[in-house]
Scaffold this motif. Sequence first.
Motif, short mmCIF file in Angstrom:
data_model
loop_
_atom_site.label_atom_id
_atom_site.label_comp_id
_atom_site.label_asym_id
_atom_site.label_seq_id
_atom_site.Cartn_x
_atom_site.Cartn_y
_atom_site.Cartn_z
N GLY A 152 0.70 -1.15 0.07
CA GLY A 152 -0.08 0.21 0.10
C GLY A 152 0.78 1.26 0.06
N LEU A 153 2.17 0.98 0.10
CA LEU A 153 3.03 2.36 0.07
C LEU A 153 3.75 2.71 -1.28
CD1 LEU A 153 4.72 1.43 3.46
CD2 LEU A 153 2.72 2.61 3.19
N SER A 154 4.14 3.97 -1.39
CA SER A 154 4.72 4.15 -2.52
C SER A 154 6.28 3.76 -2.35
CB SER A 154 4.81 5.63 -2.84
OG SER A 154 5.32 6.35 -1.74
N ASP A 155 7.28 3.89 -3.31
CA ASP A 155 8.71 3.48 -3.14
C ASP A 155 9.24 4.35 -2.14
OD1 ASP A 155 8.38 1.54 -4.71
OD2 ASP A 155 9.31 2.11 -6.46
N ASP A 156 8.91 5.61 -2.12
CA ASP A 156 9.67 6.66 -1.20
C ASP A 156 9.26 6.52 0.17
OD1 ASP A 156 10.91 7.85 -3.38
OD2 ASP A 156 9.54 9.55 -3.50
N HIS A 157 8.00 6.18 0.13
CA HIS A 157 7.45 5.85 1.53
C HIS A 157 7.97 4.59 2.05
CE1 HIS A 157 3.51 7.10 3.82
NE2 HIS A 157 4.26 6.97 4.56
N LYS A 158 8.07 3.69 1.35
CA LYS A 158 8.64 2.46 2.00
C LYS A 158 10.10 2.71 2.24
CE LYS A 158 7.02 -0.57 -1.88
NZ LYS A 158 7.34 -1.46 -2.98
N ILE A 159 10.91 3.32 1.58
CA ILE A 159 12.38 3.53 2.35
C ILE A 159 12.52 4.54 3.41
CG2 ILE A 159 14.53 4.66 1.50
CD1 ILE A 159 13.85 2.28 -0.25
N GLU A 160 11.41 5.20 3.55
CA GLU A 160 11.30 6.32 4.68
C GLU A 160 10.92 5.49 6.00
OE1 GLU A 160 8.51 9.81 5.54
OE2 GLU A 160 9.13 9.81 3.60
N LYS A 161 9.98 4.44 5.83
CA LYS A 161 9.55 3.97 7.08
C LYS A 161 10.47 2.82 7.49
CE LYS A 161 4.90 4.08 7.37
NZ LYS A 161 3.68 3.96 7.48
N GLN A 162 11.32 2.20 6.59
CA GLN A 162 12.30 1.42 6.76
C GLN A 162 13.50 2.16 7.57
OE1 GLN A 162 14.15 -1.10 3.75
NE2 GLN A 162 15.35 -2.15 5.14
N ARG A 163 13.82 3.30 7.28
CA ARG A 163 15.01 4.10 7.72
C ARG A 163 14.39 4.49 8.93
NH1 ARG A 163 16.08 8.61 4.13
NH2 ARG A 163 16.71 6.91 2.44
N ASP A 164 13.16 4.95 9.33
CA ASP A 164 12.58 5.22 10.46
C ASP A 164 12.80 4.04 11.65
OD1 ASP A 164 11.25 7.11 12.24
OD2 ASP A 164 9.42 6.04 11.92
N ILE A 165 12.25 2.95 11.20
CA ILE A 165 11.88 1.91 12.08
C ILE A 165 13.29 1.47 12.42
CG2 ILE A 165 11.21 -0.66 12.15
CD1 ILE A 165 8.72 0.17 10.62
N HIS A 166 14.27 1.17 11.43
CA HIS A 166 15.86 0.90 11.73
C HIS A 166 16.26 1.85 12.51
CE1 HIS A 166 19.67 -0.55 9.64
NE2 HIS A 166 19.65 -0.61 10.82
N LYS A 167 16.14 3.13 12.54
CA LYS A 167 16.64 4.09 13.45
C LYS A 167 16.37 3.97 14.96
CE LYS A 167 17.38 8.84 13.84
NZ LYS A 167 16.51 9.99 13.51
N ARG A 168 14.90 3.82 14.95
CA ARG A 168 14.29 3.80 16.23
C ARG A 168 14.65 2.47 17.11
NH1 ARG A 168 8.48 5.96 16.59
NH2 ARG A 168 8.53 7.44 15.14
N THR A 169 14.62 1.19 16.11
CA THR A 169 14.82 -0.06 17.04
C THR A 169 16.39 0.13 17.56
OG1 THR A 169 15.21 -0.84 14.72
CG2 THR A 169 13.28 -1.57 15.91
N ASN A 170 17.31 0.60 16.52
CA ASN A 170 18.79 0.73 16.96
C ASN A 170 19.05 1.73 18.10
OD1 ASN A 170 19.45 -1.21 15.19
ND2 ASN A 170 20.33 0.08 13.68
N THR A 171 18.25 2.62 18.09
CA THR A 171 18.40 3.63 19.48
C THR A 171 17.97 2.88 20.62
OG1 THR A 171 17.75 5.31 17.84
CG2 THR A 171 18.12 5.87 20.10
N ASP A 172 16.75 2.49 20.60
CA ASP A 172 16.25 1.67 21.74
C ASP A 172 17.35 0.61 22.37
OD1 ASP A 172 14.09 3.06 21.38
OD2 ASP A 172 12.93 1.28 20.93
N LEU A 173 18.08 -0.15 21.34
CA LEU A 173 18.93 -1.14 21.73
C LEU A 173 20.12 -0.46 22.34
CD1 LEU A 173 18.42 -3.60 18.68
CD2 LEU A 173 17.97 -4.28 21.00
N THR A 174 20.49 0.67 21.71
CA THR A 174 21.60 1.15 22.06
C THR A 174 21.44 1.85 23.69
OG1 THR A 174 22.31 1.80 20.04
CG2 THR A 174 23.59 2.86 21.54
N ASP A 175 20.31 2.29 23.82
CA ASP A 175 20.07 3.05 25.12
C ASP A 175 19.98 1.83 26.05
OD1 ASP A 175 19.65 5.16 24.07
OD2 ASP A 175 17.55 5.25 24.06
N ALA A 176 19.59 0.29 25.67
CA ALA A 176 19.56 -0.44 26.65
C ALA A 176 21.09 -1.23 26.63
CB ALA A 176 18.51 -1.60 26.11
N GLY A 177 22.04 -0.65 26.29
CA GLY A 177 23.42 -1.40 26.21
C GLY A 177 23.53 -2.76 25.45
#
Length: 416
Positions: A199-224
């Motif tokens: 249901g997403l455009s190509d740009d939107h897909k990349i944007e979502k992936q980048r956002d999810i990637h960034k958030r999960t990595n930040t959470d993991l880094t915060d948890a050491g």
Amino acid sequence: MALTYQVNAVGKLDTTSSLNPKQNVSMTSEKVSVLCGEEDEALEYDDDEYDLEAFSDADLSCEDRAPGFSDSMNGVVKPRILLMGLRRSGKSSIQKVVFHKMSPSETLFLESTNKICREDVSSSSFVSFQIWDFPGQIDFFDPTFDYEMIFRGTGALIFVIDSQDNYVEALSRLHLTVTRAYKVNPDISFEVFIHKVDGLSDDHKIEKQRDIHKRTNTDLTDAGLEQIHLSFYLTSIYDHSIFEAFSKVVQKLIPQLPTLENLLNIFISNSGIEKAFLFDVGSKIYIATDSSPVDMQTYELCCDMIDVVIDISCIYGMPNVEAGLPHDKDSMAIIHLNNTTVIYLKEVTKFLAMVCFLRKESFARKGLIDYNFHCFKKAIQEVFDVRVKVQQTRKLLNQRRWSKLTLTSGVCSSTH
Ligand SMILES: Nc1nc2c(ncn2[C@@H]2O[C@H](COP(=O)(O)OP(=O)(O)OP(=O)(O)O)[C@@H](O)[C@H]2O)c(=O)[nH]1
């Protein structure tokens, strides 16, 4: 698309003129042989001589076919792939579409899963695992739930996120799941399917992936826990992306992958082939490919070709009663595209098929390709034989260890 088409369905293989003088074919991977010279081009190779079916299934129990993961007293259990995620994220649909050939539109009528569903997938000699589909509403961190036992035998954990929904809750559940699972078993591969991207455009897909990637990595880094590696895939059941993602997940569970890749590299470089995939025909998962990059279009063409072969075999092939399949180890197909590319499919075992892409000029040397394919098949047999021997030895050693323990405890009790 197809200018000429040729399928040899079950029992109809025309393995005509086996012009080859009985040669002593070497079986090791380094020795996938090369034939050069004019006369070789005339060769038609008869693969029947080396019957891979004989070792594809029958000789092995389910346990033997499992790649790795030894945890019981004397056996080997299949690695588990867990499908987790919030409710309605698409877990059951993924399982049904990939492993049950359900059409994507039928998944609209799937009911919510209310208990853990386990399924054995042992479609080929190399692909053998269990899929556990978890209901979205389950709280598997409930104290009454033995999540440690579940994670201990897990090879891959697929967390499915519905990209069309607000994913804040999904991300916090992902974080919780990954951190707990990692503490129990740091060897799990963590795979995140950013799902329903149709249901997403190509740009939107990349944007979502980048956002999810960034958030999960930040959470993991915060948890050491920055050492935890997550792999991300954009998936949808409405195209081939789900099969491609699943292929990559499954490949990580195949211990022989480097050997298979190496064999494919040798095979293509000596046969004038541009790209070769080794497919599990039933699921359309590719279990290995050569080291050149995979592009989605090529993969889609392979899947389409497998569908065509299965359809034609179902209509015109004779049923392989024993295996319940419409195709067998002799099935093959050739499709000539109008851009001078040829796609060549040949069964390796009744479950595994090789699909090759090559130029028309290279296909003129079909005899050479068939001969090298025949050597490839023999090399695979060796890989498989070695694995069986290792597993048998491991079982034997475990049995010995147990009988030694019993003996020792017998001695102890008598001296007491
Ligand atoms: N657009 C779109 N819809 C999908 C996709 N995959 C699944 N769905 C839809 O998502 C809905 C929920 O799918 P399920 O497979 O039942 O979800 P689940 O995660 O197993 O749900 P629970 O059993 O409740 O945990 C269904 O209506 C599917 O048709 C996809 O790739 N794209």
